[in-house]
Motif scaffolding. Structure first.
Motif, PDB file in Angstrom:
ATOM      1  N   GLN A  31       3.584  -0.353  -6.588  1.00  0.00           N
ATOM      2  CA  GLN A  31       3.569  -0.172  -8.045  1.00  0.00           C
ATOM      3  C   GLN A  31       4.446   1.018  -8.415  1.00  0.00           C
ATOM      4  OE1 GLN A  31      -0.123   0.938 -10.080  1.00  0.00           O
ATOM      5  NE2 GLN A  31       0.477  -0.328 -11.826  1.00  0.00           N
TER       6      GLN A  31
ATOM      7  N   GLU B 234       3.529   3.498  -5.527  1.00  0.00           N
ATOM      8  CA  GLU B 234       2.284   3.622  -4.773  1.00  0.00           C
ATOM      9  C   GLU B 234       2.083   2.348  -3.967  1.00  0.00           C
ATOM     10  OE1 GLU B 234      -1.332   4.464  -6.961  1.00  0.00           O
ATOM     11  OE2 GLU B 234      -2.508   4.519  -5.103  1.00  0.00           O
ATOM     12  N   ALA B 235       1.828   2.511  -2.683  1.00  0.00           N
ATOM     13  CA  ALA B 235       1.560   1.367  -1.810  1.00  0.00           C
ATOM     14  C   ALA B 235       0.103   0.962  -1.969  1.00  0.00           C
ATOM     15  CB  ALA B 235       1.844   1.752  -0.360  1.00  0.00           C
TER      16      ALA B 235
ATOM     17  N   ARG C 200      -3.056  -5.448   0.062  1.00  0.00           N
ATOM     18  CA  ARG C 200      -3.578  -6.763  -0.313  1.00  0.00           C
ATOM     19  C   ARG C 200      -3.857  -7.527   0.975  1.00  0.00           C
ATOM     20  NH1 ARG C 200      -3.865  -4.149  -4.235  1.00  0.00           N
ATOM     21  NH2 ARG C 200      -2.745  -4.388  -6.208  1.00  0.00           N
TER      22      ARG C 200
ATOM     23  N   PRO D  99      -8.240  -4.512  -2.601  1.00  0.00           N
ATOM     24  CA  PRO D  99      -8.955  -3.555  -1.740  1.00  0.00           C
ATOM     25  C   PRO D  99     -10.398  -3.314  -2.171  1.00  0.00           C
ATOM     26  CG  PRO D  99      -7.133  -2.484  -2.935  1.00  0.00           C
ATOM     27  CD  PRO D  99      -6.965  -3.951  -3.090  1.00  0.00           C
TER      28      PRO D  99
ATOM     29  N   VAL E 144      -1.189   0.717   7.411  1.00  0.00           N
ATOM     30  CA  VAL E 144      -0.703   1.012   6.058  1.00  0.00           C
ATOM     31  C   VAL E 144       0.337   2.135   6.096  1.00  0.00           C
ATOM     32  CG1 VAL E 144      -1.359   2.007   3.811  1.00  0.00           C
ATOM     33  CG2 VAL E 144      -2.761   0.202   4.822  1.00  0.00           C
TER      34      VAL E 144
ATOM     35  N   GLU F  39      -2.390  10.267  -0.843  1.00  0.00           N
ATOM     36  CA  GLU F  39      -3.374  10.344  -1.921  1.00  0.00           C
ATOM     37  C   GLU F  39      -4.779  10.273  -1.349  1.00  0.00           C
ATOM     38  OE1 GLU F  39      -2.855   7.416  -4.966  1.00  0.00           O
ATOM     39  OE2 GLU F  39      -0.785   8.020  -5.395  1.00  0.00           O
TER      40      GLU F  39
ATOM     41  N   ASP G 258      -6.406  11.854  -6.052  1.00  0.00           N
ATOM     42  CA  ASP G 258      -6.495  10.576  -6.750  1.00  0.00           C
ATOM     43  C   ASP G 258      -7.776  10.534  -7.604  1.00  0.00           C
ATOM     44  OD1 ASP G 258      -5.821   8.002  -7.440  1.00  0.00           O
ATOM     45  OD2 ASP G 258      -5.777   7.244  -5.396  1.00  0.00           O
ATOM     46  N   ASP G 259      -7.756   9.681  -8.618  1.00  0.00           N
ATOM     47  CA  ASP G 259      -8.924   9.470  -9.483  1.00  0.00           C
ATOM     48  C   ASP G 259      -9.470  10.793 -10.006  1.00  0.00           C
ATOM     49  OD1 ASP G 259      -8.443   6.938  -8.593  1.00  0.00           O
ATOM     50  OD2 ASP G 259     -10.300   6.722  -7.460  1.00  0.00           O
TER      51      ASP G 259
ATOM     52  N   GLY H 170      -3.028   3.930 -14.844  1.00  0.00           N
ATOM     53  CA  GLY H 170      -3.558   2.868 -15.706  1.00  0.00           C
ATOM     54  C   GLY H 170      -3.046   2.895 -17.132  1.00  0.00           C
TER      55      GLY H 170
ATOM     56  N   GLU I 260      -1.431   1.332 -20.087  1.00  0.00           N
ATOM     57  CA  GLU I 260      -1.242  -0.075 -20.450  1.00  0.00           C
ATOM     58  C   GLU I 260      -0.559  -0.277 -21.796  1.00  0.00           C
ATOM     59  OE1 GLU I 260      -5.035  -2.036 -20.108  1.00  0.00           O
ATOM     60  OE2 GLU I 260      -5.053  -1.890 -17.918  1.00  0.00           O
TER      61      GLU I 260
ATOM     62  N   GLY J 181       1.261   2.204 -14.473  1.00  0.00           N
ATOM     63  CA  GLY J 181       0.342   1.264 -15.099  1.00  0.00           C
ATOM     64  C   GLY J 181       0.989  -0.052 -15.455  1.00  0.00           C
ATOM     65  N   PHE J 182       0.156  -0.972 -15.952  1.00  0.00           N
ATOM     66  CA  PHE J 182       0.634  -2.321 -16.258  1.00  0.00           C
ATOM     67  C   PHE J 182       1.674  -2.330 -17.374  1.00  0.00           C
ATOM     68  CE2 PHE J 182      -3.667  -4.261 -14.657  1.00  0.00           C
ATOM     69  CZ  PHE J 182      -3.300  -3.923 -13.360  1.00  0.00           C
TER      70      PHE J 182
END
Ligand code: C2E
Ligand code: MG
Ligand code: MG
Ligand code: MG
Length: 283
Positions: free
Chosen positions: A45, A59-60, A63, A74, A94, A149, A179-180, A237, A239, A257-258
């Motif tokens: 992404q 970011e890897a 899937r 994940p 990974v 991360e 992260d987060d 994130g 959007e 993000g999307f």
């Protein structure tokens, strides 16, 4: 009657537990097969710089191509991998796959950084330093282009150990991202003491950014804090354009993000980046 009812509840509760247990051991069994059968793939992404409007990294995200259930995210297997210890194998795969991809990019003069998620077990497990060192050497990577991360919650599980790990890893020259961020409990003191290069603001604060006054306050406080500590920042994130506008207005460096793109398979990601380059050159 009350007793009978209670009894039934206990039974219900137990059977839910038992079925969750069976599900987990089924996933665990299948994960063994997946590791041997190379059923995993990394998707990438893009991360966007909000000032230059260029893509600066990826970011890897793992899937799982499950033979019967299709593409699994994940969220449906990382916890089982972590609890069963299989995350060791998966995490090594990974890291290697991400470094291989980064090497290809560097070979083609594509200047992107690679962000790789590491789990607590990997981070505290004792092999990470060695592994990263070997991969940097094997794939001749510029260390600062690799960013590991780890979630805020996992980092804070053992502050002393975490401080040492962060110090060692940063001596290798790789970047470290929390992260987060905002969902765990880290104090300013720890942030100062960890050699952290980046904070990623959790998606939950971004999703209601334009409607929640509280999220706005929290996000601008995190941005101010990162600035004070000289730590770079990514908002996760993103959007909508409104969210992006708010973030650039507060001087947030980067977004993911999307709005820009979901995680893509390697060929699609390369095409996406090339296309973006061409479009920019034409402007
Ligand atoms: P994360 O590291 O916080 O990754 C960001 C997650 O948010 C990804 O979900 C991504 O697809 C999703 N996302 C990105 N932009 C948006 C958006 O605009 N809207 C929404 N709704 N979602 C967005 P994904 O790929 O399902 O990964 C979930 C989590 O699984 C990751 O969260 C990370 O903690 C973990 N994970 C992923 N890959 C790996 C891995 O290779 N190793 C380990 N240990 N954990 C991983
Ligand atoms: Mg992440
Ligand atoms: Mg995150
Ligand atoms: Mg996460």
């Amino acid at each position: 009657y009350a007793k009978k009812k209670q009894g039934n509840n206990i039974q219900l509760f137990n059977s839910a537990l038992v079925s969750a247990f069976h599900q987990d051991s089924e996933i665990e069994r299948e994960l063994h097969v997946a590791i041997r059968g190379r059923q995993f793939e990394l998707y990438y992404q893009p991360l966007r710089d909000l000032q230059t409007q260029q893509y600066i990294g990826a970011e890897a995200l793992i899937r799982w191509h499950h033979p019967k259930r299709g593409v699994l995210y994940p969220g449906s297997f990382i916890d089982v991998a972590e609890q069963s210890g299989l995350i060791g194998h998966i995490g090594s795969w990974v890291l290697e796959a991400a470094c291989k991809q980064l090497n290809l990019w560097q070979h083609h003069n594509i200047n992107l950084s690679m962000h790789v998620n590491v789990s607590a077990r990997q981070f505290f497990g004792g092999h990470l330093y060695e592994q990263v060192w070997q991969l940097l050497t094997r794939y001749r990577l510029k260390p600062r282009t690799l960013i590991l991360e780890i979630t805020e919650t996992e980092l804070m599980e053992d502050v002393i150990h975490a401080t040492n790990m962060c110090k060692e890893l940063s001596e290798l020259g790789v970047g470290l991202a929390i992260d987060d961020f905002g969902t765990g409990y880290s104090s300013m003191r720890y942030l100062k003491q960890f050699p952290i290069s980046k904070i990623k603001i959790d998606r939950s604060f971004i999703s209601d950014l334009t409607v929640s006054r509280e999220s706005q306050e929290i996000v601008s406080a995190i941005i101010a804090m990162a600035k004070a500590l000289n730590i770079s920042l990514t908002a996760e994130g993103v959007e909508t354009c409104e969210q992006e506008e708010f973030l650039s207005g507060c001087d947030c460096h980067q977004a993911q993000g999307f709005l820009y793109s979901p995680a893509l398979r390697s060929p699609d990601f390369n095409e996406f980046i090339n296309l973006e380059d061409k479009l920019r050159d034409e402007v």
